[in-house]
Scaffold this motif. Sequence first.
Motif, PDB file in Angstrom:
ATOM      1  N   ASN A 163       0.825  -1.201   0.000  1.00  0.00           N
ATOM      2  CA  ASN A 163       0.000   0.000   0.000  1.00  0.00           C
ATOM      3  C   ASN A 163       0.866   1.260   0.000  1.00  0.00           C
ATOM      4  OD1 ASN A 163      -2.895   0.704   0.175  1.00  0.00           O
ATOM      5  ND2 ASN A 163      -2.289   1.765   2.039  1.00  0.00           N
ATOM      6  N   ARG A 164       1.884   1.249   0.825  1.00  0.00           N
ATOM      7  CA  ARG A 164       2.772   2.409   0.919  1.00  0.00           C
ATOM      8  C   ARG A 164       3.520   2.638  -0.396  1.00  0.00           C
ATOM      9  NH1 ARG A 164       3.989   5.143   5.381  1.00  0.00           N
ATOM     10  NH2 ARG A 164       5.807   6.524   5.379  1.00  0.00           N
ATOM     11  N   ILE A 165       3.999   1.547  -0.999  1.00  0.00           N
ATOM     12  CA  ILE A 165       4.691   1.665  -2.290  1.00  0.00           C
ATOM     13  C   ILE A 165       3.753   2.241  -3.336  1.00  0.00           C
ATOM     14  CG2 ILE A 165       5.715   0.353  -4.192  1.00  0.00           C
ATOM     15  CD1 ILE A 165       6.723  -1.646  -2.062  1.00  0.00           C
ATOM     16  N   ARG A 166       2.542   1.716  -3.373  1.00  0.00           N
ATOM     17  CA  ARG A 166       1.579   2.152  -4.390  1.00  0.00           C
ATOM     18  C   ARG A 166       1.179   3.617  -4.192  1.00  0.00           C
ATOM     19  NH1 ARG A 166      -3.900  -1.251  -5.991  1.00  0.00           N
ATOM     20  NH2 ARG A 166      -4.254  -0.227  -8.009  1.00  0.00           N
ATOM     21  N   ILE A 167       0.909   3.984  -2.952  1.00  0.00           N
ATOM     22  CA  ILE A 167       0.504   5.360  -2.668  1.00  0.00           C
ATOM     23  C   ILE A 167       1.615   6.339  -3.026  1.00  0.00           C
ATOM     24  CG2 ILE A 167      -0.004   6.972  -0.786  1.00  0.00           C
ATOM     25  CD1 ILE A 167      -1.707   4.792   0.490  1.00  0.00           C
ATOM     26  N   ARG A 168       2.843   6.023  -2.630  1.00  0.00           N
ATOM     27  CA  ARG A 168       3.952   6.938  -2.923  1.00  0.00           C
ATOM     28  C   ARG A 168       4.178   7.086  -4.418  1.00  0.00           C
ATOM     29  NH1 ARG A 168       8.894   6.207   1.447  1.00  0.00           N
ATOM     30  NH2 ARG A 168       7.825   7.249   3.180  1.00  0.00           N
ATOM     31  N   SER A 169       4.075   5.985  -5.144  1.00  0.00           N
ATOM     32  CA  SER A 169       4.275   6.049  -6.595  1.00  0.00           C
ATOM     33  C   SER A 169       3.205   6.909  -7.251  1.00  0.00           C
ATOM     34  CB  SER A 169       4.235   4.634  -7.191  1.00  0.00           C
ATOM     35  OG  SER A 169       5.261   3.831  -6.655  1.00  0.00           O
ATOM     36  N   GLU A 170       1.982   6.695  -6.841  1.00  0.00           N
ATOM     37  CA  GLU A 170       0.874   7.420  -7.453  1.00  0.00           C
ATOM     38  C   GLU A 170       0.840   8.879  -7.008  1.00  0.00           C
ATOM     39  OE1 GLU A 170      -1.850   3.417  -7.861  1.00  0.00           O
ATOM     40  OE2 GLU A 170      -1.973   4.652  -6.058  1.00  0.00           O
ATOM     41  N   GLU A 171       1.323   9.124  -5.790  1.00  0.00           N
ATOM     42  CA  GLU A 171       1.403  10.498  -5.299  1.00  0.00           C
ATOM     43  C   GLU A 171       2.302  11.356  -6.177  1.00  0.00           C
ATOM     44  OE1 GLU A 171       4.313  11.139  -2.422  1.00  0.00           O
ATOM     45  OE2 GLU A 171       3.085  12.490  -1.227  1.00  0.00           O
ATOM     46  N   LYS A 172       3.399  10.762  -6.585  1.00  0.00           N
ATOM     47  CA  LYS A 172       4.336  11.500  -7.441  1.00  0.00           C
ATOM     48  C   LYS A 172       3.648  11.951  -8.722  1.00  0.00           C
ATOM     49  CE  LYS A 172       8.743  10.997  -9.872  1.00  0.00           C
ATOM     50  NZ  LYS A 172       9.852  10.073 -10.213  1.00  0.00           N
ATOM     51  N   LEU A 173       2.850  11.075  -9.283  1.00  0.00           N
ATOM     52  CA  LEU A 173       2.136  11.384 -10.513  1.00  0.00           C
ATOM     53  C   LEU A 173       1.133  12.514 -10.300  1.00  0.00           C
ATOM     54  CD1 LEU A 173       1.554  10.651 -13.463  1.00  0.00           C
ATOM     55  CD2 LEU A 173      -0.027   8.911 -12.632  1.00  0.00           C
ATOM     56  N   LEU A 174       0.394  12.456  -9.211  1.00  0.00           N
ATOM     57  CA  LEU A 174      -0.597  13.491  -8.943  1.00  0.00           C
ATOM     58  C   LEU A 174       0.048  14.834  -8.626  1.00  0.00           C
ATOM     59  CD1 LEU A 174      -3.372  11.684  -6.885  1.00  0.00           C
ATOM     60  CD2 LEU A 174      -3.366  12.313  -9.278  1.00  0.00           C
ATOM     61  N   ARG A 175       1.164  14.789  -7.916  1.00  0.00           N
ATOM     62  CA  ARG A 175       1.834  16.053  -7.595  1.00  0.00           C
ATOM     63  C   ARG A 175       2.382  16.714  -8.862  1.00  0.00           C
ATOM     64  NH1 ARG A 175       3.785  14.631  -3.237  1.00  0.00           N
ATOM     65  NH2 ARG A 175       2.383  15.814  -1.905  1.00  0.00           N
ATOM     66  N   GLU A 176       2.886  15.899  -9.773  1.00  0.00           N
ATOM     67  CA  GLU A 176       3.374  16.440 -11.046  1.00  0.00           C
ATOM     68  C   GLU A 176       2.230  17.040 -11.860  1.00  0.00           C
ATOM     69  OE1 GLU A 176       5.222  13.166 -12.969  1.00  0.00           O
ATOM     70  OE2 GLU A 176       7.085  13.275 -11.790  1.00  0.00           O
ATOM     71  N   THR A 177       1.054  16.447 -11.734  1.00  0.00           N
ATOM     72  CA  THR A 177      -0.092  16.883 -12.538  1.00  0.00           C
ATOM     73  C   THR A 177      -0.801  18.090 -11.924  1.00  0.00           C
ATOM     74  OG1 THR A 177      -0.431  14.592 -13.271  1.00  0.00           O
ATOM     75  CG2 THR A 177      -2.268  16.134 -13.577  1.00  0.00           C
ATOM     76  N   PHE A 178      -0.997  18.063 -10.587  1.00  0.00           N
ATOM     77  CA  PHE A 178      -1.835  19.083  -9.956  1.00  0.00           C
ATOM     78  C   PHE A 178      -1.079  20.079  -9.076  1.00  0.00           C
ATOM     79  CE2 PHE A 178      -4.640  15.406 -10.706  1.00  0.00           C
ATOM     80  CZ  PHE A 178      -5.590  16.015 -11.505  1.00  0.00           C
ATOM     81  N   GLY A 179       0.180  19.806  -8.777  1.00  0.00           N
ATOM     82  CA  GLY A 179       1.016  20.751  -8.062  1.00  0.00           C
ATOM     83  C   GLY A 179       0.455  21.197  -6.725  1.00  0.00           C
ATOM     84  N   LEU A 180       0.313  22.502  -6.536  1.00  0.00           N
ATOM     85  CA  LEU A 180      -0.129  23.071  -5.267  1.00  0.00           C
ATOM     86  C   LEU A 180      -1.546  22.635  -4.900  1.00  0.00           C
ATOM     87  CD1 LEU A 180       1.289  26.708  -5.517  1.00  0.00           C
ATOM     88  CD2 LEU A 180       2.152  24.800  -4.129  1.00  0.00           C
ATOM     89  N   GLN A 181      -2.371  22.373  -5.886  1.00  0.00           N
ATOM     90  CA  GLN A 181      -3.731  21.915  -5.606  1.00  0.00           C
ATOM     91  C   GLN A 181      -3.705  20.583  -4.860  1.00  0.00           C
ATOM     92  OE1 GLN A 181      -6.131  21.125  -9.083  1.00  0.00           O
ATOM     93  NE2 GLN A 181      -8.009  20.805  -7.893  1.00  0.00           N
ATOM     94  N   PHE A 182      -2.828  19.691  -5.303  1.00  0.00           N
ATOM     95  CA  PHE A 182      -2.698  18.414  -4.611  1.00  0.00           C
ATOM     96  C   PHE A 182      -2.063  18.593  -3.239  1.00  0.00           C
ATOM     97  CE2 PHE A 182      -0.315  14.655  -3.397  1.00  0.00           C
ATOM     98  CZ  PHE A 182      -1.329  13.706  -3.371  1.00  0.00           C
ATOM     99  N   ASP A 183      -1.048  19.448  -3.127  1.00  0.00           N
ATOM    100  CA  ASP A 183      -0.397  19.681  -1.838  1.00  0.00           C
ATOM    101  C   ASP A 183      -1.394  20.195  -0.800  1.00  0.00           C
ATOM    102  OD1 ASP A 183       2.117  18.856  -2.612  1.00  0.00           O
ATOM    103  OD2 ASP A 183       2.749  20.844  -3.250  1.00  0.00           O
ATOM    104  N   GLU A 184      -2.274  21.075  -1.201  1.00  0.00           N
ATOM    105  CA  GLU A 184      -3.274  21.608  -0.283  1.00  0.00           C
ATOM    106  C   GLU A 184      -4.233  20.505   0.166  1.00  0.00           C
ATOM    107  OE1 GLU A 184      -6.932  22.963   1.237  1.00  0.00           O
ATOM    108  OE2 GLU A 184      -6.790  22.137  -0.808  1.00  0.00           O
ATOM    109  N   TYR A 185      -4.634  19.676  -0.783  1.00  0.00           N
ATOM    110  CA  TYR A 185      -5.520  18.553  -0.479  1.00  0.00           C
ATOM    111  C   TYR A 185      -4.835  17.576   0.474  1.00  0.00           C
ATOM    112  CZ  TYR A 185      -8.086  14.183  -1.449  1.00  0.00           C
ATOM    113  OH  TYR A 185      -8.784  12.996  -1.347  1.00  0.00           O
TER     114      TYR A 185
END
Length: 207
Positions: A163-185
Amino acid sequence: MKLDTIGAVTLILVFLAWLIFGAIFLLRKRPPKAEETKRVAAAKWGIALQGVGVGFALVGSFHRVSWWPFAPSRFGELALAAAAIFLACTSCFFCLQAVRTLGKQWTYEARVIEGHELITQGPYAVVRNPIYLGMFGLMVATGLAYTTWWALLAAVIIFLTGNRIRIRSEEKLLRETFGLQFDEYASRVPAFFPFHFYGSRSSKSVQ
């Protein structure tokens, strides 16, 4: 596995929850195919470990000799049955609501499609990965109703590692896509366990 009426009903309802869980994904309405813009391959290792964890809870060779493994106690049986059934049902419902909320954006892979939006409502306002939490709840419910304590412990450790591996991998993708919007969320909604920041900066809304 020796069963009485309480044990038999519990097992039936827990495994029925698994069938409904599978049907949520197999029978959902297929959205129009959208063009993929980004993908993260590393998340597949997390998917594999999550599957192994669930397998430990489900495989027949790991089941208990008897439904109630302690000294005879009707209250204890009822309490265990209620906990397993409640956890299985609420986890299944949580997954259903999450899939409905995601709509066309649901995918088991870590990817972003054209027109992708960051989903923050519904179950995603409670945790950032409600489908994973639902899977975990179903797995634990199965362990309470069916599995030996050591197999359930192994299942939890393996699942949470994946779960941790999957979340971290997918987090990177979302942060690259949404930037500050994702960080705030991510700063206001926990990644996995409600009210607890399990890898507080590790999440996604792809799944």
